[in-house]
Each structure stands twice: as C-alpha cells, then as structure tokens.
Design a protein around this motif. Structure first.
Motif: not given
Ligand SMILES: Cc1ncc(COP(=O)(O)O)c(CNc2cc3ccccc3n(O)c2=O)c1O
Length: 431
Positions: A379-393
């Motif tokens: 969901f980030n503009i640069h999807s390869s950047e590390p991200c500590p989040y997770v989306r739960a639907a």
C-alpha cells in the motif's frame, strides 16, 4: 475554474462519438421515432425472455419482456437516465453540493455511471495526469489507486496522515515549495484521498481537516479526488461532511461505489464532479466500454427504494465484524502490536512491534498456518520499502475465524510457536 489546464493532451483531444450521440438522441426522443440510425441488434432476437430475482427480504424483482429487452440493449454512456437522475437526487440529499446550482460551464454537478468506482478512478486519473505531473496523496493508500496512477509516470508526493486522515499542516508545508514561483508544470494539479474507512488504514478524515485541505486547494488551485467507497459504512452518526459538500469552486471529483452495500460483482460505481470534467470521462467511456452494463443499471434502479434499509443492514453487520476484530486484537496482540479502532470501513491496520517488514511473516509464516492477510508494503508508494504493518479485512471471515488470526499473528510474529491451525482455513485477503 479553468478546467482545460487540468486535462491531459489525450483527454483534451477526445471528441464525442457520433454513434453515441445518436444513442443519447434516440433515448431522449419519443417512442414514435423511427430510427434506421443505430447499428444495434434487434432485441427480439435475444434468447432471454424475462427474469426474476428473489431478494432476501422475500420480495421478487421481475424483469418482464419489455424491461428485459431494454436491459439487454445498448444504453447511453452517462448511464441510464433514470439511474443518473436518481443518483443526482441522492447526492443532493446526502451532500448538498454547492455545484448543483452552478451553470454547466462554471462546473455544475454532473454524474456518470462507471463499472465500479475502480473504472471511474482510472479514467479520472487518465483525464488529469500527464507524465511528470505531481499528484498528492496520503500513503499508505489503496493499491488499486497506485496501480492506476504509477504507470502514468507522475510524481506521487506523499502527504503525512494519521488515524484522522491527511494532516493539513503537513500538506501546507509540502505546498510551500511552490510559493516562490508562478504555477508551472510541477505545481500539483491533483490531490487524492480516501476520506472514510481508509484502505488500508481505516482512517476517517475530520471535517476540520477537510476544510483546511480545501482552503489549500483553493490557494494552490488543485483538484481534489474524494474516493469514498466506504461512505455508507460509517459506524457512527452524524456521517462526516464530504469534500463534495464543501465544493464552492467546482474542484472536487467524487467516486462512489455500491460494491460494499449492494454487490461488488455487479460493478456499479459513480463519478460526481464538475460537468466540464465528467463530460471528458464520458468521452473516454464512449471510446472504451460504451457504457456500464444496462442490466446492472436497471437492476440497481429497482433496489433504489430500499437503499436505506440495505445500508442499515450492511452497517450493523460490519460494525459487529469490526467489534469482533477489535476484541480479538485486544485479546491476542495488545503487547506485540498497535492499531487504531476504525470508525468506518472494513480494515484494521496493525503495526507489529519489533518487526521491520511483515512481507515474509505474512506470505510465509502466517500462510503456513493457513492464514492470509496483506503485508502493508503493497500500500506504499514504494512497495519494496520495509513496512511493519499488515492489513486485516474483517469483511469476509466469521467472528470465530477472525479471532484465530491475531492469535496466530501474535505467535508467528514473535515466538513462532507451533500452533495447530488445521481448523483454521480462511482468507482475509478480501476487500
Ligand atoms: C479505496 C477504494 N477505492 C476504490 C475501490 C474499488 O471499488 P469498486 O467500486 O468495487 O470498483 C476499492 C476496492 N478495494 C478492494 C477491492 C478488492 C477486490 C477484490 C479483491 C480484493 C480487493 N481489495 O483488497 C480491496 O481493497 C477501494 O478500497
């Protein structure tokens, strides 16, 4: 407003399709009109005679012969007139847009039906965004928006946000770089945001922030794209005033969707905005799909009378789902993760403590335990950047299944303890 400065060369070059003009003309003419104009098939040759759809409330929607013939035939590129006029009345009732009383050239509120709001977004971006243009948005954002925007070669500038949406002071500081010179090709023309139940963050923007953002849009003369598919899924009243309701200039383009309350597979969305811009979207529709399925539009029209009931039913369902998600997160994740309780939509945006990037944890460890979520990086503009989040639907799984996920997430994320989850077979990769 000078709308022409916002158009791409491609959009400005679009001309009305003569054939589509004839369809609109025929639609507006009395039934006594004899037409040898349209190359449309004769509906008497169609194999479908009639149809009936049984509703869960016991009612039946009947498509008799005449209705079936119309529903299976080409229709106008704006959408069928009855659906458009019904939707315009709904927009006026919900948002009271100042543009409803404008003259067409000044930016009168116009609407068109699209095949899901996804098509509307894609065509609006292709109308406005040239390679090298600057587009403002608050990331993380809907991956479908990034998929439509990034191939256009624009410069996407992220505006910091929090659980209350885009932060106006941050937007002001970003825009200050254009204070020193006259508008040029790098001056932002478009700001995109998801004002309610944001995807993926669940954030909902306050009216105060919308007013500040709108003032900045006036100062720097950019358009606001208000992508609001979760508008009807706001769990508490009063529902937030929208950018459309603030639009005294005719600078807001709003995309609506019935996917989350009526049906996602029938693909009905709406673009609402200033007539000079919506007309350009319709010219694109004429050249691409001609129009959204007539059958789908006729079917939605038959549901229009029960819309408020359908909204109430959807709201109580998703509120209960949200509550199940939150109580499970509180039970299993409160020491290892952080989140904000969404007041709208269907997403919980979870930050896992001590984890730099959730990609491998989600796509390998969690998946091994037969649990699927979306790693936040997409969901980030640069999807390869590390991200500590997770989306739960929390839209598709049962509360019992939902309760299993934070339990597993908490374990694989931290201790990797073996958990027998053979009973857990779910997918939270859902809208
Ligand atoms: C902010 C925002 N704007 C526009 C749309 C498009 O909605 P439309 O009206 O149905 O075209 C969406 C739909 N979001 C998703 C859809 C989806 C479909 C299959 C599988 C997964 C999906 N996931 O994960 C989604 O988030 C959205 O969230």
């Amino acid at each position: 407003m000078n709308y022409s400065r916002f158009l791409t060369a491609v959009s400005a070059a679009r001309k009305p399709s003569p054939i589509r003009i004839l369809t609109e003309l025929q639609q507006r003419s009395p039934p006594t009109l004899i037409s040898l104009a349209g190359g449309a098939p004769n509906p008497d040759t169609f194999p479908f005679h009639s149809a009936s759809i049984k509703m869960k409330n016991g009612e039946t929607i009947e498509f008799d012969g005449a209705m079936m013939k119309r529903a299976l035939q080409y229709s106008g590129s704006y959408g069928i007139p009855e659906l458009i006029s019904w939707m315009k009345e709904l927009q006026k009732r919900l948002h009271n847009p100042p543009t409803a009383s404008f003259s067409p050239e000044r930016g009168q509120m116009e609407m068109c039906v699209t095949t899901g709001s996804q098509e509307g977004l894609c065509k609006v971006f292709e109308m406005l965004v040239n390679p090298g243009d600057t587009v403002l948005l608050d990331a993380p954002t809907y991956s479908g928006t990034l998929a439509a925007l990034q191939p256009l070669g624009c410069n996407i500038v992220n505006v910091p946000s929090d659980q209350y949406g885009m932060i106006p002071d941050s937007l002001r500081d970003i825009l200050a770089q254009w204070d020193s010179h006259k508008p040029d090709s790098t001056t932002p023309k478009v700001l995109y945001t998801i004002p309610n139940g944001g995807n993926p963050t669940g954030a909902s923007m306050t009216l105060e922030r919308k007013q500040k953002v709108y003032e900045l849009a006036k100062k720097y003369d950019f358009l606001i794209i208000e992508d609001d598919p979760y508008y009807f899924l706001q769990f508490q009243k009063p529902w937030a005033s929208t950018f459309l309701s603030l639009d005294v200039d005719g600078r807001v383009i709003r995309t609506d969707s019935f996917s989350k309350i009526l049906s996602s597979g029938l693909r009905i969305g709406f673009v609402t905005g200033p007539k000079p811009l919506v007309d350009r979207v319709v010219l694109h529709i004429q050249a691409s799909t001609m129009h959204t399925s007539t059958l789908t539009q006729v079917r939605h029209l038959s549901l229009s009378l029960s819309l408020s009931l359908l909204i109430r039913l959807s709201l109580s369902f998703y509120r209960a789902q949200r509550n199940a998600m939150l109580s499970s997160a509180d039970k299993w994740l409160k020491d290892v993760a952080e989140w904000h309780a969404p007041v709208a939509g269907m997403f919980l945006w979870i930050k896992l403590k001590g984890i730099k990037d959730t990609q491998q944890l989600i796509m390998e460890k969690a998946l091994e335990k037969e649990v699927l979520l979306v790693p936040g990086g997409v969901f980030n503009i640069h999807s390869s950047e590390p991200c500590p989040y997770v989306r739960a639907a929390f839209s598709l799984s049962t509360p019992q299944q939902i309760d299993e996920v934070p339990h597993i997430l908490g374990s694989v994320g931290i201790s990797g303890a073996n958990l027998n989850s053979s009973a857990v077979r779910m997918s939270l990769w859902s809208s």
